[in-house]
Design a protein around this motif. Sequence first.
Motif, PDB file in Angstrom:
ATOM      1  N   ILE A  65      85.955 151.496 -38.631  1.00  0.00           N
ATOM      2  CA  ILE A  65      85.897 150.457 -39.665  1.00  0.00           C
ATOM      3  C   ILE A  65      86.049 149.071 -39.041  1.00  0.00           C
ATOM      4  O   ILE A  65      85.310 148.139 -39.385  1.00  0.00           O
ATOM      5  CB  ILE A  65      86.979 150.704 -40.743  1.00  0.00           C
ATOM      6  CG1 ILE A  65      86.653 151.974 -41.528  1.00  0.00           C
ATOM      7  CG2 ILE A  65      87.107 149.507 -41.678  1.00  0.00           C
ATOM      8  CD1 ILE A  65      87.761 152.444 -42.452  1.00  0.00           C
ATOM      9  N   ILE A  66      87.002 148.927 -38.126  1.00  0.00           N
ATOM     10  CA  ILE A  66      87.166 147.646 -37.432  1.00  0.00           C
ATOM     11  C   ILE A  66      85.871 147.265 -36.712  1.00  0.00           C
ATOM     12  O   ILE A  66      85.435 146.112 -36.733  1.00  0.00           O
ATOM     13  CB  ILE A  66      88.338 147.726 -36.434  1.00  0.00           C
ATOM     14  CG1 ILE A  66      89.666 147.803 -37.189  1.00  0.00           C
ATOM     15  CG2 ILE A  66      88.329 146.530 -35.471  1.00  0.00           C
ATOM     16  CD1 ILE A  66      90.868 148.103 -36.305  1.00  0.00           C
ATOM     17  N   ASN A  67      85.228 148.250 -36.103  1.00  0.00           N
ATOM     18  CA  ASN A  67      84.031 147.976 -35.314  1.00  0.00           C
ATOM     19  C   ASN A  67      82.803 147.674 -36.160  1.00  0.00           C
ATOM     20  O   ASN A  67      81.785 147.220 -35.630  1.00  0.00           O
ATOM     21  CB  ASN A  67      83.743 149.136 -34.361  1.00  0.00           C
ATOM     22  CG  ASN A  67      83.018 148.676 -33.114  1.00  0.00           C
ATOM     23  OD1 ASN A  67      83.142 147.512 -32.701  1.00  0.00           O
ATOM     24  ND2 ASN A  67      82.250 149.559 -32.508  1.00  0.00           N
ATOM     25  N   GLU A  68      82.880 147.903 -37.463  1.00  0.00           N
ATOM     26  CA  GLU A  68      81.777 147.501 -38.345  1.00  0.00           C
ATOM     27  C   GLU A  68      81.569 145.988 -38.290  1.00  0.00           C
ATOM     28  O   GLU A  68      80.463 145.500 -38.461  1.00  0.00           O
ATOM     29  CB  GLU A  68      82.051 147.941 -39.780  1.00  0.00           C
ATOM     30  CG  GLU A  68      81.919 149.447 -39.985  1.00  0.00           C
ATOM     31  CD  GLU A  68      82.356 149.886 -41.374  1.00  0.00           C
ATOM     32  OE1 GLU A  68      82.702 149.014 -42.211  1.00  0.00           O
ATOM     33  OE2 GLU A  68      82.367 151.105 -41.631  1.00  0.00           O
ATOM     34  N   THR A  69      82.661 145.250 -38.056  1.00  0.00           N
ATOM     35  CA  THR A  69      82.542 143.792 -37.959  1.00  0.00           C
ATOM     36  C   THR A  69      82.476 143.316 -36.505  1.00  0.00           C
ATOM     37  O   THR A  69      81.792 142.352 -36.203  1.00  0.00           O
ATOM     38  CB  THR A  69      83.720 143.095 -38.665  1.00  0.00           C
ATOM     39  OG1 THR A  69      84.947 143.604 -38.133  1.00  0.00           O
ATOM     40  CG2 THR A  69      83.684 143.337 -40.156  1.00  0.00           C
ATOM     41  N   LEU A  70      83.157 143.999 -35.581  1.00  0.00           N
ATOM     42  CA  LEU A  70      83.190 143.523 -34.192  1.00  0.00           C
ATOM     43  C   LEU A  70      81.960 143.934 -33.393  1.00  0.00           C
ATOM     44  O   LEU A  70      81.487 143.177 -32.542  1.00  0.00           O
ATOM     45  CB  LEU A  70      84.449 144.041 -33.487  1.00  0.00           C
ATOM     46  CG  LEU A  70      85.788 143.625 -34.070  1.00  0.00           C
ATOM     47  CD1 LEU A  70      86.912 144.083 -33.150  1.00  0.00           C
ATOM     48  CD2 LEU A  70      85.861 142.117 -34.285  1.00  0.00           C
ATOM     49  N   ARG A  71      81.485 145.150 -33.606  1.00  0.00           N
ATOM     50  CA  ARG A  71      80.293 145.668 -32.925  1.00  0.00           C
ATOM     51  C   ARG A  71      80.408 145.553 -31.399  1.00  0.00           C
ATOM     52  O   ARG A  71      79.589 144.900 -30.740  1.00  0.00           O
ATOM     53  CB  ARG A  71      79.025 144.964 -33.430  1.00  0.00           C
ATOM     54  CG  ARG A  71      78.804 145.168 -34.909  1.00  0.00           C
ATOM     55  CD  ARG A  71      77.459 144.673 -35.390  1.00  0.00           C
ATOM     56  NE  ARG A  71      77.304 144.839 -36.807  1.00  0.00           N
ATOM     57  CZ  ARG A  71      76.996 145.968 -37.430  1.00  0.00           C
ATOM     58  NH1 ARG A  71      76.837 147.077 -36.727  1.00  0.00           N
ATOM     59  NH2 ARG A  71      76.856 146.027 -38.738  1.00  0.00           N
ATOM     60  N   VAL A  72      81.425 146.200 -30.862  1.00  0.00           N
ATOM     61  CA  VAL A  72      81.635 146.253 -29.418  1.00  0.00           C
ATOM     62  C   VAL A  72      81.655 147.721 -28.991  1.00  0.00           C
ATOM     63  O   VAL A  72      81.744 148.614 -29.843  1.00  0.00           O
ATOM     64  CB  VAL A  72      82.959 145.552 -29.012  1.00  0.00           C
ATOM     65  CG1 VAL A  72      82.911 144.068 -29.369  1.00  0.00           C
ATOM     66  CG2 VAL A  72      84.170 146.228 -29.654  1.00  0.00           C
ATOM     67  N   PRO A  73      81.561 148.014 -27.686  1.00  0.00           N
ATOM     68  CA  PRO A  73      81.645 149.418 -27.258  1.00  0.00           C
ATOM     69  C   PRO A  73      82.941 150.068 -27.719  1.00  0.00           C
ATOM     70  O   PRO A  73      83.996 149.430 -27.741  1.00  0.00           O
ATOM     71  CB  PRO A  73      81.588 149.312 -25.728  1.00  0.00           C
ATOM     72  CG  PRO A  73      80.873 148.025 -25.463  1.00  0.00           C
ATOM     73  CD  PRO A  73      81.287 147.097 -26.564  1.00  0.00           C
ATOM     74  N   LEU A  74      82.859 151.340 -28.098  1.00  0.00           N
ATOM     75  CA  LEU A  74      84.018 152.074 -28.591  1.00  0.00           C
ATOM     76  C   LEU A  74      84.185 153.342 -27.750  1.00  0.00           C
ATOM     77  O   LEU A  74      83.237 154.102 -27.570  1.00  0.00           O
ATOM     78  CB  LEU A  74      83.841 152.410 -30.072  1.00  0.00           C
ATOM     79  CG  LEU A  74      85.063 152.930 -30.818  1.00  0.00           C
ATOM     80  CD1 LEU A  74      84.995 152.542 -32.290  1.00  0.00           C
ATOM     81  CD2 LEU A  74      85.187 154.443 -30.694  1.00  0.00           C
ATOM     82  N   VAL A  75      85.381 153.545 -27.225  1.00  0.00           N
ATOM     83  CA  VAL A  75      85.659 154.653 -26.311  1.00  0.00           C
ATOM     84  C   VAL A  75      86.868 155.435 -26.810  1.00  0.00           C
ATOM     85  O   VAL A  75      87.886 154.842 -27.181  1.00  0.00           O
ATOM     86  CB  VAL A  75      85.963 154.117 -24.886  1.00  0.00           C
ATOM     87  CG1 VAL A  75      86.293 155.254 -23.931  1.00  0.00           C
ATOM     88  CG2 VAL A  75      84.801 153.279 -24.364  1.00  0.00           C
ATOM     89  N   GLU A  76      86.767 156.771 -26.831  1.00  0.00           N
ATOM     90  CA  GLU A  76      87.924 157.609 -27.158  1.00  0.00           C
ATOM     91  C   GLU A  76      88.710 157.916 -25.889  1.00  0.00           C
ATOM     92  O   GLU A  76      88.125 158.219 -24.850  1.00  0.00           O
ATOM     93  CB  GLU A  76      87.478 158.931 -27.793  1.00  0.00           C
ATOM     94  CG  GLU A  76      86.990 158.796 -29.208  1.00  0.00           C
ATOM     95  CD  GLU A  76      86.749 160.147 -29.869  1.00  0.00           C
ATOM     96  OE1 GLU A  76      86.979 161.192 -29.206  1.00  0.00           O
ATOM     97  OE2 GLU A  76      86.316 160.174 -31.034  1.00  0.00           O
ATOM     98  N   MET A  77      90.044 157.833 -25.979  1.00  0.00           N
ATOM     99  CA  MET A  77      90.912 158.204 -24.864  1.00  0.00           C
ATOM    100  C   MET A  77      92.043 159.072 -25.383  1.00  0.00           C
ATOM    101  O   MET A  77      92.856 158.614 -26.193  1.00  0.00           O
ATOM    102  CB  MET A  77      91.481 156.960 -24.158  1.00  0.00           C
ATOM    103  CG  MET A  77      90.530 156.322 -23.169  1.00  0.00           C
ATOM    104  SD  MET A  77      91.272 154.911 -22.289  1.00  0.00           S
ATOM    105  CE  MET A  77      92.600 155.728 -21.407  1.00  0.00           C
ATOM    106  N   SER A  78      92.089 160.308 -24.908  1.00  0.00           N
ATOM    107  CA  SER A  78      93.115 161.244 -25.382  1.00  0.00           C
ATOM    108  C   SER A  78      94.520 160.819 -24.967  1.00  0.00           C
ATOM    109  O   SER A  78      95.502 161.254 -25.571  1.00  0.00           O
ATOM    110  CB  SER A  78      92.827 162.653 -24.863  1.00  0.00           C
ATOM    111  OG  SER A  78      92.816 162.675 -23.442  1.00  0.00           O
TER     112      SER A  78
END
Length: 198
Positions: A65-78
């Motif tokens: 949801i945050i990235n809907e406005t920021l549009r930056v790369p998104l990475v999962e880290m366990s």
Amino acid sequence: MTTICLVRHGETNWNAQGKIQGKTDIPLNAEGIKQAKRCGQYLTNAKWDVIITSPLKRARKTADIINETLRVPLVEMSEFEEKHFGDAEGMTYEERAQTFPERYYPNQENDTLFVKRLAKGLETIQRHYPNKRILVVSHGGVINALLRALSNGEIGSGKTRLLNTCMSHLTFDQGKWVIQNYNQVNHLEKVISGSPCR
């Protein structure tokens, strides 16, 4: 200078009921979605290079949801998943106090290993994103453990009640992580009485 903004996930039904979640994968509720949207709108006031998120649903959805406005790369880290609280998961505060008065929860993740996992996550961020501005969407237990470790126990676990979608800022300065502020909730529209905002 590397900057991290730690963002706690939005509210879930278990948060609202005072239940401990840990690794139990509970989704955001309607209020949590609203909180995440307000968070995203607020964060557009600054430049961010990447979002790193826990893969658990409540954190990942908050990050999306945050990235809907920021549009930056998104990475999962366990490394930034919530601590596993063992047999206490799903219990309210009252149930935990009655069942486990010593606050020892059978089958929970070892505290030392938990802190090592988080330290590894910070090391990975500094190695892969030096001098970048990073959002880390995670969990109350994770953020509190980091605050505790970086403040030598002055704040964090056992002392600080973190609010949903609160923000805490760290910078990497002269070879170490430094807390700039924590539990910031300026982006939330409603006033929450009795809650710390530093």
